[in-house]
Design an enzyme around this catalytic site. Structure first.
Site, PDB file in Angstrom:
ATOM      1  N   ARG A 226     -12.716   5.500  -5.728  1.00 33.31           N
ATOM      2  CA  ARG A 226     -11.643   5.720  -4.928  1.00 33.31           C
ATOM      3  C   ARG A 226     -11.470   4.274  -3.734  1.00 33.31           C
ATOM      4  O   ARG A 226     -10.503   3.657  -3.958  1.00 33.31           O
ATOM      5  CB  ARG A 226     -11.965   6.802  -3.974  1.00 33.31           C
ATOM      6  CG  ARG A 226     -10.584   7.321  -3.249  1.00 33.31           C
ATOM      7  CD  ARG A 226     -10.474   6.560  -1.949  1.00 33.31           C
ATOM      8  NE  ARG A 226     -11.550   6.729  -0.930  1.00 33.31           N
ATOM      9  CZ  ARG A 226     -11.448   6.108   0.171  1.00 33.31           C
ATOM     10  NH1 ARG A 226     -10.311   5.450   0.618  1.00 33.31           N
ATOM     11  NH2 ARG A 226     -12.458   6.228   0.921  1.00 33.31           N
ATOM     12  N   ASP A 227     -12.372   4.224  -2.940  1.00 32.97           N
ATOM     13  CA  ASP A 227     -12.142   3.206  -1.857  1.00 32.97           C
ATOM     14  C   ASP A 227     -12.110   1.769  -2.486  1.00 32.97           C
ATOM     15  O   ASP A 227     -11.338   0.749  -2.015  1.00 32.97           O
ATOM     16  CB  ASP A 227     -13.341   3.190  -0.758  1.00 32.97           C
ATOM     17  CG  ASP A 227     -12.792   2.648   0.621  1.00 32.97           C
ATOM     18  OD1 ASP A 227     -11.766   1.851   0.482  1.00 32.97           O
ATOM     19  OD2 ASP A 227     -13.753   2.985   1.532  1.00 32.97           O
TER      20      ASP A 227
ATOM     21  N   HIS B  84     -20.374   4.548   6.775  1.00 34.59           N
ATOM     22  CA  HIS B  84     -19.237   4.002   5.778  1.00 34.59           C
ATOM     23  C   HIS B  84     -18.832   2.551   6.483  1.00 34.59           C
ATOM     24  O   HIS B  84     -17.978   2.717   7.028  1.00 34.59           O
ATOM     25  CB  HIS B  84     -18.185   4.933   5.784  1.00 34.59           C
ATOM     26  CG  HIS B  84     -17.024   4.469   4.855  1.00 34.59           C
ATOM     27  ND1 HIS B  84     -16.395   5.198   3.669  1.00 34.59           N
ATOM     28  CD2 HIS B  84     -15.944   3.540   4.964  1.00 34.59           C
ATOM     29  CE1 HIS B  84     -15.526   4.809   2.929  1.00 34.59           C
ATOM     30  NE2 HIS B  84     -15.213   3.505   4.008  1.00 34.59           N
TER      31      HIS B  84
ATOM     32  N   HIS C 122     -17.672  -1.111   6.005  1.00 35.50           N
ATOM     33  CA  HIS C 122     -16.933  -2.428   5.174  1.00 35.50           C
ATOM     34  C   HIS C 122     -17.754  -3.635   5.472  1.00 35.50           C
ATOM     35  O   HIS C 122     -18.256  -3.732   6.461  1.00 35.50           O
ATOM     36  CB  HIS C 122     -15.395  -2.395   5.357  1.00 35.50           C
ATOM     37  CG  HIS C 122     -14.756  -1.250   4.667  1.00 35.50           C
ATOM     38  ND1 HIS C 122     -14.183  -1.309   3.390  1.00 35.50           N
ATOM     39  CD2 HIS C 122     -14.601   0.099   4.908  1.00 35.50           C
ATOM     40  CE1 HIS C 122     -13.720  -0.284   3.201  1.00 35.50           C
ATOM     41  NE2 HIS C 122     -14.083   0.741   3.937  1.00 35.50           N
TER      42      HIS C 122
ATOM     43  N   CYS D 234      -8.704  -1.208   2.322  1.00 28.36           N
ATOM     44  CA  CYS D 234      -7.886  -0.270   2.471  1.00 28.36           C
ATOM     45  C   CYS D 234      -6.446  -0.946   2.668  1.00 28.36           C
ATOM     46  O   CYS D 234      -6.238  -1.788   3.446  1.00 28.36           O
ATOM     47  CB  CYS D 234      -8.260   0.638   3.939  1.00 28.36           C
ATOM     48  SG  CYS D 234      -6.794   1.618   4.484  1.00 28.36           S
TER      49      CYS D 234
ATOM     50  N   ASN E 289     -16.324  -1.910   0.735  1.00 30.52           N
ATOM     51  CA  ASN E 289     -17.491  -1.186   1.379  1.00 30.52           C
ATOM     52  C   ASN E 289     -18.807  -2.380   1.014  1.00 30.52           C
ATOM     53  O   ASN E 289     -18.895  -2.785   0.218  1.00 30.52           O
ATOM     54  CB  ASN E 289     -17.914  -0.006   0.920  1.00 30.52           C
ATOM     55  CG  ASN E 289     -16.686   0.909   0.920  1.00 30.52           C
ATOM     56  OD1 ASN E 289     -15.520   0.965   0.335  1.00 30.52           O
ATOM     57  ND2 ASN E 289     -16.825   1.824   1.991  1.00 30.52           N
TER      58      ASN E 289
HETATM   59  P1  HMG Z   1       4.739  10.537   4.810  1.00 30.65           P
HETATM   60  O1  HMG Z   1       5.906  10.015   4.073  1.00 30.65           O
HETATM   61  O2  HMG Z   1       4.794  11.150   6.312  1.00 30.65           O
HETATM   62  O3  HMG Z   1       4.784  12.427   3.923  1.00 30.65           O
HETATM   63  O4  HMG Z   1       3.129  10.358   4.180  1.00 30.65           O
HETATM   64  P2  HMG Z   1       5.782  13.550   4.153  1.00 30.65           P
HETATM   65  O5  HMG Z   1       5.093  14.648   4.148  1.00 30.65           O
HETATM   66  O6  HMG Z   1       7.050  13.056   4.726  1.00 30.65           O
HETATM   67  O7  HMG Z   1       6.495  13.467   2.406  1.00 30.65           O
HETATM   68  C1  HMG Z   1       7.181  12.287   2.097  1.00 30.65           C
HETATM   69  C2  HMG Z   1       7.199  12.005   0.365  1.00 30.65           C
HETATM   70  O8  HMG Z   1       5.581  11.958   0.181  1.00 30.65           O
HETATM   71  C3  HMG Z   1       7.625  13.241  -0.246  1.00 30.65           C
HETATM   72  O9  HMG Z   1       8.127  12.894  -1.461  1.00 30.65           O
HETATM   73  C4  HMG Z   1       6.457  14.059  -0.470  1.00 30.65           C
HETATM   74  O10 HMG Z   1       6.296  15.052  -1.655  1.00 30.65           O
HETATM   75  C5  HMG Z   1       5.390  13.088  -0.776  1.00 30.65           C
HETATM   76  P3  HMG Z   1       9.622  12.707  -1.581  1.00 30.65           P
HETATM   77  O11 HMG Z   1      10.463  14.143  -1.274  1.00 30.65           O
HETATM   78  O12 HMG Z   1       9.988  11.494  -0.649  1.00 30.65           O
HETATM   79  O13 HMG Z   1       9.821  12.303  -3.053  1.00 30.65           O
HETATM   80  N1  HMG Z   1       4.092  13.335  -0.445  1.00 30.65           N
HETATM   81  C6  HMG Z   1       2.870  13.390  -1.578  1.00 30.65           C
HETATM   82  N2  HMG Z   1       2.954  13.259  -2.752  1.00 30.65           N
HETATM   83  C7  HMG Z   1       1.553  13.118  -3.166  1.00 30.65           C
HETATM   84  N3  HMG Z   1       0.656  13.707  -2.633  1.00 30.65           N
HETATM   85  C8  HMG Z   1       0.601  14.080  -1.561  1.00 30.65           C
HETATM   86  C9  HMG Z   1       1.676  13.893  -0.644  1.00 30.65           C
HETATM   87  N4  HMG Z   1       2.127  13.941   0.576  1.00 30.65           N
HETATM   88  C10 HMG Z   1       3.413  13.891   0.853  1.00 30.65           C
HETATM   89  N5  HMG Z   1      -0.394  14.345  -0.756  1.00 30.65           N
HETATM   90  C11 HMG Z   1       1.201  10.737   3.624  1.00 30.65           C
HETATM   91  C12 HMG Z   1       2.353  11.090   4.906  1.00 30.65           C
HETATM   92  C13 HMG Z   1      -0.218  11.146   4.420  1.00 30.65           C
HETATM   93  C14 HMG Z   1       1.280  11.438   2.426  1.00 30.65           C
HETATM   94  C15 HMG Z   1       0.977   9.231   3.467  1.00 30.65           C
HETATM   95  O14 HMG Z   1       0.938   8.576   4.689  1.00 30.65           O
HETATM   96  C16 HMG Z   1      -0.212   8.782   2.614  1.00 30.65           C
HETATM   97  O15 HMG Z   1      -0.311   9.144   1.296  1.00 30.65           O
HETATM   98  N6  HMG Z   1      -1.029   8.198   3.162  1.00 30.65           N
HETATM   99  C17 HMG Z   1      -2.215   7.882   2.420  1.00 30.65           C
HETATM  100  C18 HMG Z   1      -2.847   6.528   2.943  1.00 30.65           C
HETATM  101  C19 HMG Z   1      -4.244   6.075   2.246  1.00 30.65           C
HETATM  102  O16 HMG Z   1      -4.271   6.661   0.995  1.00 30.65           O
HETATM  103  N7  HMG Z   1      -4.950   5.362   2.877  1.00 30.65           N
HETATM  104  C20 HMG Z   1      -6.188   5.052   2.211  1.00 30.65           C
HETATM  105  C21 HMG Z   1      -7.120   5.909   2.118  1.00 30.65           C
HETATM  106  S1  HMG Z   1      -8.011   6.217   3.742  1.00 30.65           S
HETATM  107  C22 HMG Z   1      -9.128   5.076   3.618  1.00 30.65           C
HETATM  108  O17 HMG Z   1      -9.260   4.173   2.885  1.00 30.65           O
HETATM  109  C23 HMG Z   1     -10.269   5.004   4.902  1.00 30.65           C
HETATM  110  C24 HMG Z   1     -11.690   5.482   4.436  1.00 30.65           C
HETATM  111  O18 HMG Z   1     -12.283   4.562   3.279  1.00 30.65           O
HETATM  112  C25 HMG Z   1     -12.635   5.464   5.700  1.00 30.65           C
HETATM  113  C26 HMG Z   1     -12.388   3.941   6.342  1.00 30.65           C
HETATM  114  O19 HMG Z   1     -12.782   3.012   5.628  1.00 30.65           O
HETATM  115  O20 HMG Z   1     -11.925   3.883   7.401  1.00 30.65           O
HETATM  116  C27 HMG Z   1     -11.409   6.979   3.944  1.00 30.65           C
HETATM  117 MG    MG Z   2     -13.078   2.891   3.598  1.00 25.84          MG
END
Ligand code: HMG
Ligand code: MG
Length: 302
Positions: free
Chosen positions: A15-16, A207, A209, A240, A249
């Site tokens: 994933r990450d 966690h 990086h 990310c 990481n």
């Molecule tokens: P948004 O645009 O504000 O969402 O995104 P919305 O609710 O307004 O929906 C807009 C569109 O997105 C719609 O589609 C929804 O259906 C779709 P449209 O009508 O335009 O065709 N949608 C989705 N589709 C699939 N799955 C879903 C989903 N939700 C809405 N779950 C949202 C908000 C949270 C969805 C967006 O900002 C997003 O997906 N962000 C994820 C970012 C991400 O994955 N970042 C990396 C992971 S975190 C990380 O790596 C950190 C970590 O490792 C710890 C660290 O190191 O810090 C964990």
């Molecule tokens: Mg991370």
């Protein structure tokens, strides 16, 4: 020193590690990576995320990957869920655990999940409740607990505040993340200390990086506080998409080498883990990001 005798590693490479890859990685390769990791003795694997495919295209095959895994007894498979939509899709794939992810800095919360910290907690609350009602364990991740790419240094009080909010909505385990790898041991210890005001030691993980090469030192600093759970990524894969310039990481191989060298058990077969890292590095056509894997691999070649 209060070192644990056994450590649990949560492998986040699929994933990450892969979420930031520009070249498409076929589901079959992701599945093979998971299989190799579980064969190497990893018992916790963060497989994928149910986020918007527009935001993170690499994770669009989430359901296909979950369905393709030949699950091994004793292994727990987790997935990220940012909202109810993601949770509902995830639930159909029968994860053992979901991860809700928030940030200790407002700016990162906006960039990463398009809402404020308070809004993210409101969004997670029903997801956490539904997951627990369905018997799915809930882990939380707190990003930017020492530094933020947009706001700079993050105070321990902000971390404590977020940990309290996560606890309040029923998140069972909390990860303290240094998303951009700027932390140094004492800063990381302060972030963990702030978290421990709200969570027991047994429910906290690190966690880290490795952008600035501090992640092994930060792991050791956490171990010295008694922390015994860490997220790591095979071959040091990752980054990310919303933390530009941040690398992966800490490499699982490097942490296993550290732990085994200190007589701390992990249940992981380092040789098999190195093979798993080599498999994905070969696919991505790049050298492993793990120093220990590189050294041991070269030694094998003689
Ligand atoms: P948004 O645009 O504000 O969402 O995104 P919305 O609710 O307004 O929906 C807009 C569109 O997105 C719609 O589609 C929804 O259906 C779709 P449209 O009508 O335009 O065709 N949608 C989705 N589709 C699939 N799955 C879903 C989903 N939700 C809405 N779950 C949202 C908000 C949270 C969805 C967006 O900002 C997003 O997906 N962000 C994820 C970012 C991400 O994955 N970042 C990396 C992971 S975190 C990380 O790596 C950190 C970590 O490792 C710890 C660290 O190191 O810090 C964990
Ligand atoms: Mg991370």
């Amino acid at each position: 020193m209060n070192l644990p005798s056994r450590v649990k590693l949560v492998e986040v490479g699929p994933r990450d590690g892969l979420q930031n890859e520009k070249q498409p990685v076929p589901a079959a390769v992701k599945i093979e990576l998971v299989h190799r990791l579980q064969d190497a003795g990893l018992t916790e694997i963060e497989v994928t995320s149910f986020v918007s495919p527009k935001w993170v295209p690499q994770m669009a095959d989430n359901a296909e990957v979950m369905a393709g895994i030949a699950r091994k007894a004793g292994v727990r498979y987790s997935v990220l869920t940012p909202n109810a939509q993601g949770f509902e899709a995830a639930l159909k794939t029968r994860p053992d655990e979901i991860v809700v992810f928030a940030a200790a800095s407002e700016a990162f919360s906006q960039k990463n999940i398009n809402c404020s910290i308070a809004e993210s907690i409101e969004r997670f609350a029903p997801v956490v409740a539904a997951a627990r009602a369905a018997g799915v364990y809930v882990r939380g991740a707190m990003s930017c607990t020492v530094g933020c790419p947009y706001e700079g240094e993050v105070a321990p009080a902000q971390v404590g505040y977020l940990a309290g909010l996560m606890r309040g909505i029923g998140v069972q385990h909390i990860g303290v993340a240094d998303t951009i790898g700027v932390g140094t041991p004492l800063k990381v210890q302060r972030a963990i200390e702030a978290t421990l005001k709200h969570y027991d030691l047994a429910d906290v993980s690190g966690h880290f990086h490795d952008t600035y090469g501090q992640a092994v030192a930060n792991t050791l600093a956490s171990l010295q506080m008694g922390v015994w759970q860490f997220d790591t990524s095979v071959a040091g894969l990752g980054g990310c998409p919303y933390a530009k310039g941040a690398t992966g990481n800490v490499a699982t191989e490097d942490v296993v080498y550290l732990l085994h060298g200190m007589g701390i058990e992990t249940g992981i077969d380092l040789d098999k883990l190195i093979d798993a890292g080599q498999f994905i590095s070969d696919f991505l056509n790049r050298k492993s990001g793990s120093r220990a894997a590189t050294a041991l691999f070269n030694k094998r070649l003689g």
